[in-house]
Write an enzyme that holds these catalytic residues in place. Structure first.
Site, PDB file in Angstrom:
ATOM      1  N   GLY A   1       0.799  -1.226   0.000  1.00 31.27           N
ATOM      2  CA  GLY A   1       0.000   0.000   0.000  1.00 31.27           C
ATOM      3  C   GLY A   1       0.828   1.271   0.000  1.00 31.27           C
TER       4      GLY A   1
ATOM      5  N   HIS B   1       2.201   4.331  -5.207  1.00 30.73           N
ATOM      6  CA  HIS B   1       2.772   5.365  -6.068  1.00 30.73           C
ATOM      7  C   HIS B   1       2.814   4.814  -7.495  1.00 30.73           C
ATOM      8  CE1 HIS B   1       6.343   2.892  -5.807  1.00 30.73           C
ATOM      9  NE2 HIS B   1       6.349   3.015  -4.483  1.00 30.73           N
TER      10      HIS B   1
ATOM     11  N   GLY C   1       5.129   3.557  -9.195  1.00 26.80           N
ATOM     12  CA  GLY C   1       5.800   2.267  -9.349  1.00 26.80           C
ATOM     13  C   GLY C   1       4.803   1.131  -9.209  1.00 26.80           C
ATOM     14  N   HIS C   2       3.962   1.220  -8.194  1.00 23.79           N
ATOM     15  CA  HIS C   2       2.918   0.198  -8.017  1.00 23.79           C
ATOM     16  C   HIS C   2       1.941   0.216  -9.199  1.00 23.79           C
ATOM     17  CE1 HIS C   2       3.846   1.176  -3.622  1.00 23.79           C
ATOM     18  NE2 HIS C   2       4.068  -0.120  -3.663  1.00 23.79           N
TER      19      HIS C   2
ATOM     20  N   VAL D   1      10.342   2.460 -11.670  1.00 22.14           N
ATOM     21  CA  VAL D   1       9.773   3.784 -11.952  1.00 22.14           C
ATOM     22  C   VAL D   1      10.463   4.778 -11.016  1.00 22.14           C
ATOM     23  CG1 VAL D   1       7.680   5.180 -11.988  1.00 22.14           C
ATOM     24  CG2 VAL D   1       7.589   2.773 -12.670  1.00 22.14           C
TER      25      VAL D   1
ATOM     26  N   SER E   1       7.422   3.889  -1.203  1.00 22.54           N
ATOM     27  CA  SER E   1       6.489   4.406  -0.186  1.00 22.54           C
ATOM     28  C   SER E   1       7.256   5.079   0.935  1.00 22.54           C
ATOM     29  CB  SER E   1       5.651   3.262   0.386  1.00 22.54           C
ATOM     30  OG  SER E   1       5.007   2.558  -0.650  1.00 22.54           O
ATOM     31  N   ARG E   2       8.470   4.604   1.208  1.00 26.75           N
ATOM     32  CA  ARG E   2       9.245   5.136   2.330  1.00 26.75           C
ATOM     33  C   ARG E   2       9.909   6.479   1.995  1.00 26.75           C
ATOM     34  NH1 ARG E   2      10.462  -0.740   3.442  1.00 26.75           N
ATOM     35  NH2 ARG E   2       9.660  -1.180   5.525  1.00 26.75           N
TER      36      ARG E   2
HETATM   37  P1  AMP Z   1       5.877  -2.608  -1.698  1.00 31.47           P
HETATM   38  O1  AMP Z   1       4.517  -2.010  -1.541  1.00 31.47           O
HETATM   39  O2  AMP Z   1       6.984  -1.654  -1.386  1.00 31.47           O
HETATM   40  O3  AMP Z   1       6.011  -3.939  -1.029  1.00 31.47           O
HETATM   41  O4  AMP Z   1       6.045  -2.900  -3.242  1.00 31.47           O
HETATM   42  C1  AMP Z   1       5.111  -3.680  -3.936  1.00 31.47           C
HETATM   43  C2  AMP Z   1       5.638  -3.991  -5.311  1.00 31.47           C
HETATM   44  O5  AMP Z   1       5.867  -2.776  -6.013  1.00 31.47           O
HETATM   45  C3  AMP Z   1       6.976  -4.727  -5.277  1.00 31.47           C
HETATM   46  O6  AMP Z   1       6.981  -5.717  -6.312  1.00 31.47           O
HETATM   47  C4  AMP Z   1       7.965  -3.644  -5.565  1.00 31.47           C
HETATM   48  O7  AMP Z   1       9.163  -4.098  -6.160  1.00 31.47           O
HETATM   49  C5  AMP Z   1       7.180  -2.785  -6.529  1.00 31.47           C
HETATM   50  N1  AMP Z   1       7.730  -1.440  -6.578  1.00 31.47           N
HETATM   51  C6  AMP Z   1       7.941  -0.608  -5.521  1.00 31.47           C
HETATM   52  N2  AMP Z   1       8.518   0.533  -5.939  1.00 31.47           N
HETATM   53  C7  AMP Z   1       8.677   0.432  -7.274  1.00 31.47           C
HETATM   54  C8  AMP Z   1       9.227   1.273  -8.285  1.00 31.47           C
HETATM   55  N3  AMP Z   1       9.733   2.474  -8.006  1.00 31.47           N
HETATM   56  N4  AMP Z   1       9.225   0.839  -9.559  1.00 31.47           N
HETATM   57  C9  AMP Z   1       8.724  -0.400  -9.872  1.00 31.47           C
HETATM   58  N5  AMP Z   1       8.191  -1.239  -8.974  1.00 31.47           N
HETATM   59  C10 AMP Z   1       8.170  -0.835  -7.691  1.00 31.47           C
END
Ligand code: AMP
Length: 289
Positions: A31, A34, A36-37, A176, A186-187
């Site tokens: 959650g 952004h 990237g997600h 991304v 997210s951080r």
């Molecule tokens: P998280 O919510 O941080 O656990 O990320 C969920 C998914 O989004 C994971 O597969 C991450 O690798 C992917 N993700 C997070 N940030 C990015 C980004 N900047 N670009 C591409 N994928 C991302």
């Protein structure tokens, strides 16, 4: 888009879709979404018929003293972003739904998970692999989309899916970035203005490394030195590791040949930031000015 909170509801929706001939794409997240997600959701929607995103801040992958309680959350905004990205089903399970009793069964992936992030966060990848195994079992046959941003995690999950014969094809998607090169995370909200500028050293050091390799550098030690020096000049960024590694096994390479990945992790203020690149292709990394 439908929002569900139980495993049974998610399974029922996906089973019904598959019975109608639909293919399923799964996008696991924690959650605070952004772009990237969103890119993962868009890729899933382009490849398949039905997209399920999950939002679950998985306690198993946080160690004592990490930011589990403080992890940023905004479910209303996340739901809007999922809907706009074309997600069909959003699963937001409470912790009691995922872990109704203490977890006695854990998935661990040897070797790939041991170094780098695994060395800094020894219990992290077992937590990731265990929750992803659960999500794969909940989703059933599907394609599952993960970001290259977490390169080691992508290799761990790919290996797990293969070793344990999950009916899941793991798909990696490009990183991304913000316009200045910082990988979206997210951080990143934890960064203050000065730290936000200092954080550019991750992507800039990777770009510098790739340019040196394109100019003929083949020594991992020389590339690591080049990157380390850039961190030495940035007092707000505390380098954890630089690794020049085989892209699939994550073992250090003796020479920079094909299929090499460069990994970097650093603490900038509160967050640990991760980034990586193909050793020969600076795709997405902005030019150095
Ligand atoms: P998280 O919510 O941080 O656990 O990320 C969920 C998914 O989004 C994971 O597969 C991450 O690798 C992917 N993700 C997070 N940030 C990015 C980004 N900047 N670009 C591409 N994928 C991302």
């Amino acid at each position: 888009m439908e929002i569900v909170h139980t495993i049974a509801e998610a399974r029922a929706r996906l089973d019904a879709a598959r019975a109608d001939g639909a293919t399923v794409g799964l996008v696991p997240t924690m959650g605070f979404l952004h772009y990237g997600h969103v890119s993962l959701m868009t890729a899933a929607g382009a490849d398949g018929d039905m997209v399920m995103t999950t939002i679950f801040v998985n306690p198993l992958q946080f160690a004592e003293g990490e930011d589990l309680e403080d992890y940023p959350r905004d479910l209303d905004r996340d739901a809007e972003r999922c809907e706009a990205a074309g997600v069909d089903l959003l699963l937001v399970p409470p912790v009691e739904e995922m872990y109704p009793q203490p977890v006695a069964t854990e998935v661990t992936v040897a070797e790939i998970a041991a170094a780098w992030e695994g060395a800094s966060r020894p219990t992290h990848f077992a937590g990731v692999a265990t929750v992803v195994a659960k999500l794969f079992n909940i989703a059933g046959p599907c394609r599952a989309y993960f970001g290259e941003k977490d390169w080691q995690q992508l290799q761990v999950v790919t290996r797990m899916a293969s070793d344990l014969s999950f009916p899941v094809e793991v798909v990696g998607c490009p990183i991304v970035r913000e316009p200045d090169g910082l990988a979206m995370s997210s951080r990143n909200v934890y960064l203050d203005a000065d730290q936000r500028i200092a954080a550019r050293v991750l992507s800039r050091s990777l770009r510098t490394a790739v340019e040196a390799i394109q100019a003929g550098e083949r020594s991992p030690a020389a590339v690591e030195r080049l990157m380390t020096e850039m961190f030495d000049a940035e007092p707000l960024a505390d380098l954890d590791y630089v690794g020049v590694v085989d892209a699939a096994t994550l073992t250090p390479t003796d020479e920079i040949g094909d299929n090499v990945r460069i990994l970097v992790a650093a603490q900038v203020g509160i967050p640990r930031l991760l980034d990586n690149t193909d050793a020969h292709d600076p795709a997405g990394l902005p030019d150095l000015d």
